[in-house]
Structures are given as C-alpha cells and as structure tokens.
Design a protein around this motif. Structure first.
Motif, PDB file in Angstrom:
ATOM      1  N   TRP A   1      64.018-128.029  60.985  1.00  0.00           N
ATOM      2  CA  TRP A   1      63.906-128.257  62.362  1.00  0.00           C
ATOM      3  C   TRP A   1      63.684-126.980  62.976  1.00  0.00           C
ATOM      4  O   TRP A   1      62.482-126.543  63.624  1.00  0.00           O
ATOM      5  CB  TRP A   1      64.312-129.250  63.455  1.00  0.00           C
ATOM      6  N   ARG A   2      64.304-126.598  62.804  1.00  0.00           N
ATOM      7  CA  ARG A   2      64.498-125.046  63.275  1.00  0.00           C
ATOM      8  C   ARG A   2      62.917-123.769  63.273  1.00  0.00           C
ATOM      9  O   ARG A   2      62.741-123.115  63.362  1.00  0.00           O
ATOM     10  CB  ARG A   2      65.841-124.010  63.263  1.00  0.00           C
TER      11      ARG A   2
ATOM     12  N   ASN B   1      73.017-121.263  62.444  1.00  0.00           N
ATOM     13  CA  ASN B   1      72.636-120.662  63.553  1.00  0.00           C
ATOM     14  C   ASN B   1      71.233-121.397  64.532  1.00  0.00           C
ATOM     15  O   ASN B   1      70.637-122.532  64.037  1.00  0.00           O
ATOM     16  CB  ASN B   1      71.870-119.183  64.089  1.00  0.00           C
ATOM     17  N   GLY B   2      71.935-121.591  65.829  1.00  0.00           N
ATOM     18  CA  GLY B   2      71.040-122.359  66.824  1.00  0.00           C
ATOM     19  C   GLY B   2      69.699-122.419  67.841  1.00  0.00           C
ATOM     20  O   GLY B   2      69.188-122.702  68.520  1.00  0.00           O
ATOM     21  N   GLY B   3      69.418-120.825  66.757  1.00  0.00           N
ATOM     22  CA  GLY B   3      68.317-120.051  67.761  1.00  0.00           C
ATOM     23  C   GLY B   3      69.395-118.613  68.529  1.00  0.00           C
ATOM     24  O   GLY B   3      70.447-118.445  67.686  1.00  0.00           O
TER      25      GLY B   3
ATOM     26  N   ALA C   1      72.059-124.175  73.607  1.00  0.00           N
ATOM     27  CA  ALA C   1      71.268-124.123  72.209  1.00  0.00           C
ATOM     28  C   ALA C   1      72.180-125.710  71.166  1.00  0.00           C
ATOM     29  O   ALA C   1      71.526-126.624  70.922  1.00  0.00           O
ATOM     30  CB  ALA C   1      71.966-123.499  71.610  1.00  0.00           C
TER      31      ALA C   1
ATOM     32  N   ALA D   1      69.742-128.737  69.405  1.00  0.00           N
ATOM     33  CA  ALA D   1      70.285-129.510  68.849  1.00  0.00           C
ATOM     34  C   ALA D   1      70.393-130.984  68.884  1.00  0.00           C
ATOM     35  O   ALA D   1      69.520-131.772  67.798  1.00  0.00           O
ATOM     36  CB  ALA D   1      71.069-128.508  68.272  1.00  0.00           C
TER      37      ALA D   1
ATOM     38  N   PHE E   1      68.781-129.533  60.412  1.00  0.00           N
ATOM     39  CA  PHE E   1      68.857-129.223  61.580  1.00  0.00           C
ATOM     40  C   PHE E   1      67.669-127.325  61.099  1.00  0.00           C
ATOM     41  O   PHE E   1      66.589-127.500  61.572  1.00  0.00           O
ATOM     42  CB  PHE E   1      69.691-128.635  62.368  1.00  0.00           C
ATOM     43  N   GLU E   2      68.018-127.515  59.823  1.00  0.00           N
ATOM     44  CA  GLU E   2      67.732-126.005  59.405  1.00  0.00           C
ATOM     45  C   GLU E   2      66.248-126.492  59.723  1.00  0.00           C
ATOM     46  O   GLU E   2      65.096-125.383  60.140  1.00  0.00           O
ATOM     47  CB  GLU E   2      68.123-125.015  58.193  1.00  0.00           C
TER      48      GLU E   2
END
Length: 463
Positions: free
Chosen positions: A450-451, A416-418, A275, A279, A447-448
């Motif tokens: 993109w996620r 949360n990275g996944g 993860a 990222a 990041f949020e």
C-alpha cells in the motif's frame, strides 16, 4: 536499471537470466562505498579485494548455470558483534583485545553456506550498550538521510549501510530494539524474530539476530538462510517448514491491536503516532478490526531491567583496570558504576522483570492477532548523542515500544511508515504472538504494497 537500488531478489533474478552478474553489481558497488564511507563510517573490516575476487568467481558460476547456493554472489554485511572467522570482535570499544574469531557464528556460517559474499562487518557502540552510532573503537557512524542525525543502535553500521545502499542484505542483533531502532531511524525493514528462530552464539535472554534490508521480500529471503538450525544455540527453535517467500495474507477477521502509548519513558512524537494511525486505517480498510491497546511496559519493569543491566555491565567493567575504564565511552561507565552499589535483591528483582514482561506480552494477545505501534517514541536525535535522551542515568527511556517483545520473545518488525519533517523516516512496528514470525512478514508486506516503494534513498554527498 540502477543496480545500486536493486533488491537482492531483483539481483538474483538478473543473475539467473543473464541480464547482469555479481561482478557487474560489485563494479558499481565499490565506488559507491568509497563515496559514502568517509561520511557515514558504517563498515569495519571492509575487504574490497576479496569482494571483487569472489564476485568474479560467482559471475562465472552463474554464467555456466551452476550457482553454488541460493545467495551466490549477493554481498552482505554482518554486525561486528557476530563472529566471522579470522576477524576480531572489538565490541565497539578500544579496550578489547583484538583476537581473531576462530569460527563463524551461526548467522555468518549460514550465509557462507548459501554463498553470500560477506565483504564487511558493520559498526556498533561500545559493548553494544547504546542506541547510537558512537564508538571509541569505530568512531562516529552517521545517518545517511541526514548526516548530523544518529542512525540509532546498537546495529548502527548495519542501519547506515542499508540506507546508503552499501549492499542489499545486512544482519544486526537485537536485545532491546537494536535491529528495529536503527531500522526505524534509517527507513528500513528490521526484523527481530521469535527468540531462537535464528540461532545465535553467544545466546542471551532476549538476544536475537535479524535481517536489516530495504524491502520485506529481502528480509524474507534472508530468513530462509538464517533460520536454519545450529546446535551451538541452546535456545534454538526446532527446524521449521515455513515458506518464507509466501507473503500473501487475507486480513478478513484479523484483530489488530493499536498501541499508541509505551507506558513509560519518552513521550511519542505526534508525527510517529500519526504514521501509526494512518497505517492502522489501511489495515482496517483491508478487512482488519482495530482494537485499542493499553501499554505492556511499566516503570517498575523498565527500572528493574535497568538495574539488572547496570550490574551485568559492571561485572565486565570491574575486570578492567581504572585506566582501561577511563577509555570507554563515559556514558557507559557512569551508568554502569551504580551497578556496584546494588544489592543482590535489587539485581534479582530487576532480572525478574523479564518474566513480568513475558506474562504481560503473552496476555496482550488474548484478544488480538497482531499489534501495531510506533517503533520508537523519538523522531530523530543528534549524531553525537549516546542515547536519544543523552542522559546516562536514564538511558532506556526510548525502549518502551521495543524492549517488551525481546523479553516476551515475540516476533516484531519495524518498517518505514512514511516521512516527517526534514524528510526523515517514520518507523512503525508490527508484532505477532511467539512463533508467528511469518505473519509479521506477511502483514509488513501488505503495508509495504500500500505504501509503495521508497524511491528517494539518500545519495552520497558531493565532495
């Protein structure tokens, strides 16, 4: 729209334009709390009557276009260890005398000033000394994503409450990872700011209060309130002019360190490392330069701090009778008892590791602008465990990625990275140099974006 999944910023927008009111939200929130609480046990001193009354009053103010603060009508919880006027602070343990707090601590005072609705405290383990939801006073707090899994700690109830949607805003405390660890295991944004950015009382080496929310924007919203100054905290920072809600950031030229090794302790789960690497690749595509990073933690540092904390905890336990000590969660008394055997030299050497870590964490930013790592090496652990290792002699083996930034005072955030096996969250951590709190939130927001939003939040079990 589903109000229960709405962020605080979305709720405030709806209050402003009259689409719904604080009373509408609370009318949905109360049965949701009733459905969840028997299963997760996240709340302490929950006051449903006051919540209903204050939500109705806030609704009237919004209806007349006269809210009394920027958070007027937004429900919020406060970790049990943070004083709220009139509510005892049991410290998670049955041996504490239940004396009502005389005043609000700084975070509680700021939230009241902005008219947030403090409707409950949240649970924590005995003395806040475990990364777990076990408590002799509160009972067992569980992870909403998987009820036989641990939510982490010591801000265990805040993590469980946020994941379950028991209100949008929650405040925890963090002295070695106690905001970020439950945020990682519960799929949240958990932000530990630079020491002193959010005034706290009592203050202590590395001790910070911080937001625990479902979105980065809500964490930034809370920082606007929580970061206002309070003279009760002698470690507070000077008042800042940070525009917390300005979350845009240009990555071109940014050097991002990638730290995949904690230096000591438990081995990181491959899912968590994957993860972080995913990222990191996203940041690189957006213009950042990736720099492999060596760990900052060493066995001497972790062992020394372990000794110091044993002695500090034994100081408190030694004032209790043997019968009282027998009622505390056994893992704590077993761990702390060796504190009585340590020499003064051992304890001083242990405390000095704080400054060794300060030097190491400052040096870590010599060649990078920010650092990315796992939040924790552990993917999940059983609800009944006192620590991920469940070993009273080695309780801090999971702190290698979080503890350094408390001792070094740098801002750090878990997001949360996944999701991994069993659908549980994978926490990744972003860290920036001291005082650059805003950069951490901006990186996390990138990041949020993109996620993408989390749309599969847990729902209450069917009765």
């Amino acid at each position: 729209m589903n109000l229960l999944d709405a962020s605080a910023t979305t709720l405030l927008a709806g209050f402003r334009d009259g689409r719904f009111s604080p009373a509408d939200y609370v009318a949905e929130l109360i049965p949701h709390i009733r459905a969840w609480e028997p299963h997760i046990n996240a709340l302490y001193a929950y006051d449903e009557t006051t919540l209903t009354t204050e939500a109705a009053e806030a609704a009237r103010r919004w209806r007349t276009g006269a809210p009394l603060g920027p958070l007027d009508g937004i429900p919020v919880t406060i970790k049990e260890l943070i004083a709220t006027r009139g509510v005892p602070i049991p410290q998670g343990t049955v041996v504490t005398e239940l004396t009502p707090a005389h005043d609000d601590a700084p975070p509680s005072a700021r939230l009241r000033e902005d008219r947030a609705l403090i409707f409950a405290k949240t649970t924590c383990p005995d003395f806040g000394m475990m990364s777990s939801g076990v408590s002799t006073f509160h009972g067992l707090t569980r992870n909403p994503w998987k009820l036989d899994a641990n939510p982490g700690g010591s801000s265990s109830g805040a993590g469980a409450a946020a994941a379950a949607g028991l209100g949008p805003l929650h405040v925890g405390t963090d002295i070695g990872g106690s905001v970020r660890l439950p945020a990682a295991w519960c799929g949240l944004v958990g932000f530990k700011p630079t020491l002193g950015r959010i005034p706290i009382d009592p203050c202590y080496t590395g001790r910070c209060a911080g937001p625990m929310t479902r979105t980065v924007e809500d964490a930034a919203l809370m920082m606007q309130t929580l970061s206002r100054t309070d003279r009760r905290d002698p470690t507070r920072l000077p008042p800042s002019r940070i525009d917390w809600m300005e979350l845009s950031l240009e990555l071109s030229g940014l050097r991002l360190g990638v730290m995949l090794d904690a230096g000591c302790g438990l081995t990181a789960d491959p899912q968590l490392l994957a993860a972080v690497e995913a990222a990191a690749a996203g940041f690189e595509r957006a213009g950042a330069t990736l720099v492999p990073m060596a760990p900052v933690m060493t066995r001497e540092m972790l062992g020394g701090l372990d000794n110091f904390w044993r002695a500090r905890q034994w100081k408190s336990l030694a004032a209790l009778s043997a019968s009282q000590r027998a009622r505390i969660f056994p893992m704590i008394t077993q761990w702390a008892a060796r504190g009585a055997e340590l020499s003064a030299v051992d304890v001083v050497h242990g405390f000095e590791q704080t400054f060794a870590l300060r030097r190491a964490t400052e040096a870590a930013f010599d060649d990078v602008d920010a650092i990315l790592s796992p939040t924790t090496p552990v993917y999940s652990f059983p609800a009944e465990y006192g620590h991920p290792s469940n070993d009273p002699e080695h309780p801090f083996e999971h702190l290698g990625f979080t503890l350094p930034w408390n001792m070094g005072e740098q801002p750090a955030l878990s997001i949360n990275g996944g999701f991994g096996r069993d659908g549980l969250p994978l926490g990744i951590q972003l860290i920036a140099p001291r005082f650059e709190d805003h950069r951490v939130l901006q990186l996390a927001r990138l990041f949020e974006r993109w996620r993408g939003p989390i749309r599969n939040w847990p729902t209450p079990p069917r009765s």
